[in-house]
Design an enzyme around this catalytic site. Structure first.
Site, PDB file in Angstrom:
ATOM      1  N   GLU A  38     111.912 -15.832  28.217  1.00 54.28           N
ATOM      2  CA  GLU A  38     112.866 -15.896  27.115  1.00 54.28           C
ATOM      3  C   GLU A  38     113.406 -17.308  26.921  1.00 54.28           C
ATOM      4  O   GLU A  38     113.613 -17.755  25.790  1.00 54.28           O
ATOM      5  CB  GLU A  38     114.012 -14.912  27.347  1.00 54.28           C
ATOM      6  CG  GLU A  38     113.641 -13.444  27.161  1.00 54.28           C
ATOM      7  CD  GLU A  38     113.347 -13.095  25.706  1.00 54.28           C
ATOM      8  OE1 GLU A  38     113.707 -13.888  24.807  1.00 54.28           O
ATOM      9  OE2 GLU A  38     112.752 -12.033  25.463  1.00 54.28           O
ATOM     10  N   GLU A  41     110.628 -19.131  25.113  1.00 54.86           N
ATOM     11  CA  GLU A  41     110.439 -18.684  23.736  1.00 54.86           C
ATOM     12  C   GLU A  41     111.568 -19.155  22.819  1.00 54.86           C
ATOM     13  O   GLU A  41     111.328 -19.549  21.682  1.00 54.86           O
ATOM     14  CB  GLU A  41     110.338 -17.159  23.701  1.00 54.86           C
ATOM     15  CG  GLU A  41     109.065 -16.599  24.298  1.00 54.86           C
ATOM     16  CD  GLU A  41     109.017 -15.084  24.264  1.00 54.86           C
ATOM     17  OE1 GLU A  41     107.992 -14.518  24.673  1.00 54.86           O
ATOM     18  OE2 GLU A  41     110.016 -14.451  23.831  1.00 54.86           O
ATOM     19  N   GLU A  42     112.801 -19.110  23.301  1.00 52.47           N
ATOM     20  CA  GLU A  42     113.944 -19.366  22.423  1.00 52.47           C
ATOM     21  C   GLU A  42     114.365 -20.831  22.382  1.00 52.47           C
ATOM     22  O   GLU A  42     115.068 -21.239  21.452  1.00 52.47           O
ATOM     23  CB  GLU A  42     115.127 -18.485  22.831  1.00 52.47           C
ATOM     24  CG  GLU A  42     114.831 -17.002  22.658  1.00 52.47           C
ATOM     25  CD  GLU A  42     116.072 -16.140  22.750  1.00 52.47           C
ATOM     26  OE1 GLU A  42     117.162 -16.672  23.042  1.00 52.47           O
ATOM     27  OE2 GLU A  42     115.950 -14.926  22.522  1.00 52.47           O
TER      28      GLU A  42
END
Length: 209
Positions: A38, A41-42
């Protein structure tokens, strides 16, 4: 670089809130792998899972519960060159499909956001983040006097915080049975959410009691 001194937060439009990178685990995915994925990805950042800091449990109706794991992910050493040698800020690459904006923010500024005020639950969670950042600063500086010192040593603020702490303790329901040793491991505190009705349980290191 002390990767815990500052945290990267992504905006939550619903509450006009900066929040930490979050997401759901994929089927069969472990928590450490999800936290690293995460973050990548972010924000576009590469990191290594270090540890779970705390866990928030919320019950959603009669059939479901939500477990929110707050994890410490340390940035890869490959970022050291740009930061220490060139004085550059690490570039963030927010996920265009989900993230409007990403920015570096002091963890104490994050904790002072309006939505968190009046929430014993999120104050406890944010205190964990702040203490983790302070410990990292102390470690980086070798315990120099000009570094942060944990809130238990902040003598200048003890008097001002005493009445506030008593008020919060009156709202706290500790889930550690009376007479049971709490050295090591996690203990539960059931605290009001504050900005909406209801309470959640947050599991923190027993040394925080």
């Amino acid at each position: 670089i002390v990767t815990s001194c500052f945290c990267n937060w992504v905006t939550s439009l619903a509450k006009k809130l900066w929040k930490m990178p979050t997401g759901l685990t994929d089927p069969g995915e472990d928590i450490p792998d999800a936290a690293v994925r995460e973050l990548k990805e972010e924000t576009g950042l590469n990191g290594t899972f270090e540890k779970i800091l705390c866990i928030r449990q919320a019950h959603m109706g009669s059939s479901k519960s939500d477990m929110f794991f707050v994890c410490l992910v340390r940035l890869h050493e490959s970022y050291l060159h740009d930061v220490l040698n060139n004085g550059k800020e690490i570039e963030l690459r927010p996920q265009e499909e989900e993230i409007l904006m990403a920015s570096w923010m002091d963890v104490e500024d994050y904790a002072m956001q309006k939505v968190w005020q009046g929430s014993p639950l999120y104050k406890e969670m944010n205190d964990v983040l702040i203490d983790t950042a302070r410990e990292a600063i102390e470690k980086q500086r070798g315990g120099n006097d000009n570094g942060y010192h944990g809130k238990q040593n902040d003598e200048n603020n003890n008097d001002d915080l005493s009445s506030k702490n008593l008020s919060e303790q009156s709202q706290t329901q500790s889930l550690a049975p009376e007479g049971v040793a709490t050295k090591g491991g996690l203990v539960g505190k059931k605290l009001p959410v504050g900005f909406r009705p209801g309470s959640n349980t947050i599991y923190v290191c027993s040394s925080r009691l």
